[in-house]
Design a protein around this motif. Structure first.
Motif, short mmCIF file in Angstrom:
data_model
loop_
_atom_site.label_atom_id
_atom_site.label_comp_id
_atom_site.label_asym_id
_atom_site.label_seq_id
_atom_site.Cartn_x
_atom_site.Cartn_y
_atom_site.Cartn_z
N TRP A 118 0.99 -1.30 0.05
CA TRP A 118 0.12 -0.16 -0.10
C TRP A 118 0.72 1.07 -0.02
CZ3 TRP A 118 -4.69 -0.77 -1.80
CH2 TRP A 118 -5.34 -2.19 -1.09
N ILE A 119 1.95 1.07 0.63
CA ILE A 119 2.95 2.38 0.70
C ILE A 119 3.56 2.70 -0.89
CG2 ILE A 119 5.23 2.95 1.47
CD1 ILE A 119 4.51 1.56 4.04
N ASP A 120 3.59 1.60 -1.46
CA ASP A 120 4.35 1.73 -2.77
C ASP A 120 3.10 2.66 -3.59
OD1 ASP A 120 6.50 0.49 -2.65
OD2 ASP A 120 5.96 -1.27 -3.02
N TRP A 121 1.83 2.40 -3.47
CA TRP A 121 0.73 2.79 -4.00
C TRP A 121 0.54 4.26 -3.76
CZ3 TRP A 121 -1.95 1.84 -8.06
CH2 TRP A 121 -2.14 0.69 -8.81
N ALA A 122 1.00 4.56 -2.46
CA ALA A 122 0.74 5.97 -1.94
C ALA A 122 1.90 6.78 -2.57
CB ALA A 122 0.90 5.98 -0.46
N ASP A 123 3.12 6.19 -2.92
CA ASP A 123 4.28 6.90 -3.43
C ASP A 123 4.28 7.15 -4.97
OD1 ASP A 123 6.07 7.80 -1.68
OD2 ASP A 123 7.16 5.94 -1.56
N ALA A 124 3.43 6.07 -5.58
CA ALA A 124 3.03 6.38 -6.95
C ALA A 124 2.19 7.51 -7.21
CB ALA A 124 2.49 4.97 -7.68
N ILE A 125 1.40 7.82 -6.24
CA ILE A 125 0.39 8.81 -6.61
C ILE A 125 1.23 10.34 -5.92
CG2 ILE A 125 -1.80 10.02 -5.40
CD1 ILE A 125 -2.26 7.56 -7.07
N GLN A 126 1.80 10.35 -4.92
CA GLN A 126 2.61 11.40 -4.48
C GLN A 126 3.88 11.02 -4.01
OE1 GLN A 126 4.27 13.93 -3.26
NE2 GLN A 126 3.05 15.45 -2.29
N SER A 127 4.99 11.27 -4.65
CA SER A 127 6.48 10.65 -4.69
C SER A 127 7.09 11.39 -3.35
CB SER A 127 7.34 10.39 -5.64
OG SER A 127 7.37 11.57 -6.08
N GLU A 128 6.62 12.46 -3.08
CA GLU A 128 7.35 13.43 -1.95
C GLU A 128 6.82 13.40 -0.64
OE1 GLU A 128 10.54 14.59 -2.40
OE2 GLU A 128 10.56 13.64 -4.09
N ASN A 129 5.65 12.66 -0.41
CA ASN A 129 4.98 12.82 0.96
C ASN A 129 5.85 12.22 2.08
OD1 ASN A 129 2.98 11.80 2.94
ND2 ASN A 129 1.55 12.82 1.65
N PRO A 130 5.91 13.02 3.02
CA PRO A 130 6.72 12.68 4.15
C PRO A 130 6.07 11.68 5.13
CG PRO A 130 5.81 14.97 4.55
CD PRO A 130 5.46 14.64 3.10
N ASP A 131 4.76 11.65 5.20
CA ASP A 131 4.07 10.69 6.26
C ASP A 131 4.17 9.21 5.29
OD1 ASP A 131 3.37 12.58 7.75
OD2 ASP A 131 1.48 12.88 6.83
N THR A 132 4.26 9.25 4.06
CA THR A 132 4.38 7.93 3.17
C THR A 132 5.87 7.35 3.57
OG1 THR A 132 3.04 8.51 1.72
CG2 THR A 132 4.38 6.67 0.93
N ALA A 133 6.92 8.54 3.63
CA ALA A 133 8.34 7.98 3.90
C ALA A 133 8.37 7.37 5.26
CB ALA A 133 9.07 9.21 3.54
N LEU A 134 7.85 7.80 6.29
CA LEU A 134 7.67 7.56 7.54
C LEU A 134 7.25 6.13 7.83
CD1 LEU A 134 8.66 7.82 10.37
CD2 LEU A 134 6.48 9.16 10.98
N LEU A 135 6.07 5.81 7.07
CA LEU A 135 5.46 4.66 7.08
C LEU A 135 6.31 3.54 6.43
CD1 LEU A 135 1.58 5.23 5.91
CD2 LEU A 135 2.42 3.78 7.95
#
Length: 450
Positions: A78-95
């Motif tokens: 799911w994190i890969d999908w989030a990064d595909a939508i917005q690759s610079e999101n810091p919350d995704t990076a922490l997850l």
């Protein structure tokens, strides 16, 4: 009687709508329809405008849920999908840091940490993850004093803290400390089945299968349908000579693709115990088509082929198992027997010699681990254990054990030397390994040179 007849009449009166009423409602419905469409368009515009803020959050929710259920690989999906939508999101990076830390892959953790820092993740949150990674890796000298503050920090998940520290304690043979923290975890989160599962694993290592079975029952009571716990309970049935019960449970425990090969391996072993070697081999061969990189499947195929007298087929499967898992001493032993049956005595002797070396090393390892339980702060003992694991066991476990030794004593020269040699062998194809090799070589020379 009259009143009984009047009720449906009244009901009809209430339901009745005249033609004039219908005509009067048409403009109202039309206005509401236009407003509804306007609202939909507005929501669509906002979603498109704020897509970089909104859409990643939709994938964070299942990722968080997967982490809470201890399914880190699913969280990464799911994190890969989030990064595909917005690759610079810091919350995704922490997850991602949290997920790969749970998976315990050092290179992936280092990369995720660096990326999270680049994206501007809160330094305090990142530092927390660094501490938990150090704890689960067994580097307890720096982590022990921080346990209390981490457990009382309401901004984080104290169950995650417990898991990291319990893992670290067990890496350092500090079983008593691990059990104390597990007990506190159970009291603070009585609905969580995971501490019961961990305690069951400890009981299995201690050969207390009755207590382990009871703890797994508690796990499944709290988390019905948990595949991993079902598999472990089936393995206990198999180890306890209850193969028929194990077969039934293994068959019902193939719902998780990530655990299917383990369930199939256990099922195959149990089937052989119930006198069904042909079915055992069939389920193994079917599964290895889907998971050809699983050394345990190849080992069981090779063992079954050997027991069936099909030595050439057994040899091929066992050689594949050793290729995937060079430290698999049981695979080497069965391979040596196959080679002996095939008349290749010299090759068989070489494999038997490797088995003897491995068994001698693990006998020494058991002695060191027993000593470590009495003296858990011994960097020297951790270095000896780590060195044996590097040569005869899982190299990754060896690396973590040597790092734990350095955590206790940064001037532990032998640990730095072992790590330098390990990373130097991998430096040609891995730039990160080259950097690690140089670091530990410098430290070794600093300590040993006058």
């Amino acid at each position: 009687m009259v009143s009984k007849l009047r009720k449906p009449v009244l009901s009809l009166k209430v339901m009745e709508v005249t033609e004039s009423n219908v005509n009067s409602q048409k403009p109202i419905r039309s206005r509401w329809r236009r407003r509804f469409l306007i609202v939909l368009v507005a929501i669509a515009v906002i979603c498109l405008w704020k897509r970089h803020a909104i859409w990643p959050q939709l994938f964070h929710i299942p990722a968080e849920r997967a982490l809470s259920q201890h399914r880190a690989a699913d969280a990464v999906y799911w994190i890969d999908w989030a990064d595909a939508i917005q690759s610079e999101n810091p919350d995704t990076a922490l997850l991602r840091v949290r997920a790969v830390r749970r998976m315990g892959i050092p290179q992936a953790i280092d990369e995720a940490m660096a990326e999270a820092q680049r994206r501007g993740v809160n330094p305090r949150s990142l530092q927390r993850e660094r501490i938990l990674y150090a704890a689960q890796s067994g580097r307890m000298r720096q982590c022990d004093p921080l346990l209390s503050s981490l457990l009382t920090d309401i901004s984080g998940d104290n169950k995650d803290v417990c898991l990291a520290y319990v893992t670290g304690y067990l890496r350092n043979q500090r079983t008593s400390d691990a059990l104390l923290l597990i007990d506190a975890w159970m009291k603070d989160a009585p609905e969580d089945g995971y501490p019961w599962l961990i305690r069951a694993r400890i009981r299995r290592v201690q050969q207390d299968l009755v207590a382990a079975e009871k703890d797994l029952g508690e796990t499944l009571q709290r988390s019905p349908g948990w595949i991993e716990a079902q598999i472990e309970l089936a393995e206990i049935y198999s180890d306890s000579g209850r193969a028929a019960e194990a077969v039934e449970l293994f068959r019902n425990a193939d719902g998780d693709p990530a655990l299917r090969s383990r369930a199939v391996t256990g099922l195959a072993i149990a089937l052989k115990s119930t006198g069904k070697p042909d079915e055992s081999l069939e389920v193994l061969r079917n599964q290895v088509k889907a998971d050809s990189e699983n050394a345990q499947l190849w080992l069981e195929i090779g063992r079954t082929e050997f027991e069936n007298g099909d030595y050439e087929e057994g040899r091929e499967a066992l050689e594949r198992a050793i290729q995937l898992k060079p430290w698999a001493e049981d695979a080497r032993y069965v391979l040596a027997q196959c080679l002996r049956q095939l008349g290749e005595n010299d090759a068989a002797d070489r494999q038997f010699a490797e088995v003897e070396k491995s068994r001698a090393a693990f006998s020494e390892l058991a002695i060191h681990e027993q000593e470590l339980r009495k003296n858990p702060q011994s960097a020297e003992l951790l270095t000896k254990i780590g060195s044996i694991l590097l040569s005869f066991g899982d190299p990754q476990e060896g690396v973590l054990t040597l790092l734990a030794a350095i955590d206790l004593d940064p001037n532990q020269a032998a640990a730095h030397e072992q790590l330098a040699k390990y990373y130097e062998r991998r430096a040609e194809s891995d730039s990160a390994a080259k950097q690690s090799a140089e670091l530990h070589r410098r430290e070794f020379e600093r300590i040993t040179q006058p």
